[in-house]
Design an enzyme around this catalytic site. Sequence first.
Site, short mmCIF file in Angstrom:
data_model
loop_
_atom_site.label_atom_id
_atom_site.label_comp_id
_atom_site.label_asym_id
_atom_site.label_seq_id
_atom_site.Cartn_x
_atom_site.Cartn_y
_atom_site.Cartn_z
N ARG A 1 -7.90 -3.85 -3.45
CA ARG A 1 -7.31 -2.72 -4.19
C ARG A 1 -8.20 -2.42 -5.40
O ARG A 1 -8.06 -3.04 -6.45
CB ARG A 1 -5.89 -3.10 -4.66
CG ARG A 1 -4.98 -3.47 -3.52
CD ARG A 1 -3.59 -3.85 -3.96
NE ARG A 1 -2.88 -4.49 -2.87
CZ ARG A 1 -2.32 -3.84 -1.85
NH1 ARG A 1 -2.35 -2.52 -1.82
NH2 ARG A 1 -1.71 -4.48 -0.88
N CYS B 1 0.83 -1.21 0.00
CA CYS B 1 0.00 0.00 0.00
C CYS B 1 0.86 1.26 0.00
O CYS B 1 0.54 2.25 -0.66
CB CYS B 1 -0.92 0.03 1.23
SG CYS B 1 -2.05 -1.36 1.28
C1 BEZ Z 1 0.45 -4.59 1.82
O1 BEZ Z 1 1.63 -4.92 1.81
O2 BEZ Z 1 0.08 -3.49 1.47
C2 BEZ Z 1 -0.55 -5.60 2.23
C3 BEZ Z 1 -0.34 -6.92 1.91
C4 BEZ Z 1 -1.28 -7.88 2.30
C5 BEZ Z 1 -2.43 -7.48 2.98
C6 BEZ Z 1 -2.64 -6.15 3.26
C7 BEZ Z 1 -1.71 -5.19 2.87
#
Ligand code: BEZ
Length: 226
Positions: free
Chosen positions: A139, A62
Amino acid sequence: MNEEKMNKMEEKENEMISMPKIGDLAPDFEAVTTWGKQKFSEYAKDSWVVMFSHPADFTPVCTTEMSGFAEKKDEFDALNTKLMGLSIDSIHSHLAWVDNVRKNTGVYFDFPIIADLDMKVSKLYGMLQPNEHETAAVRAVFFIDPERKVRLIMYYPLNVGRNMDEILRALEALQTADKHKVALPLNWRKGDKVIVPPPVTLEAMEERLKDKSVELTDFYLAKKSL
Ligand code: BEZ
């Protein structure tokens, strides 16, 4: 997958509130954001909006994605497009994350990020997909035009980051299609030839077959430069 698991997935799908589809009016809402309370229809007035959700603040993928949007803000501005982020985190978490990323990398998230703790907006836009995660938004990216119509939707799972070049390419493709009443072929990029709408009468088909101004594969596939 066993039957019990499949039934549970079906139950969750039935629970999901209907989500906007391409061509629908983007649902209006009021939400707490890092820019204060925002009414979407006012924020979106007279411009395109790219609205995107992320699963959680202070997570690695993110952080790369939000930084990607922030770094391309000038390009979105040049395309008359406002950005709006969202996650199911508190406003305090958002503020701390924005500050943390700015201190660590110098990148500033200069667009409102919705703190959707009650999941109102995530549910309204189908960003909460419970078979992927019960309480974190997937996302999603919604491309919304100045008439507030949903024009393109992307959904990615939690563990795969989006592609900023594709987001910008798709936005330019939508705007080019509108402006010139054309369609865009596979892998189209700005400057490439565009597709002329195919004829829908025999007379127009004969005309098209004689048209020297287009690159003609056959009557139904003709390209031109803009
Ligand atoms: C992230 O790295 O942004 C992420 C990865 C898995 C679940 C939620 C966020």
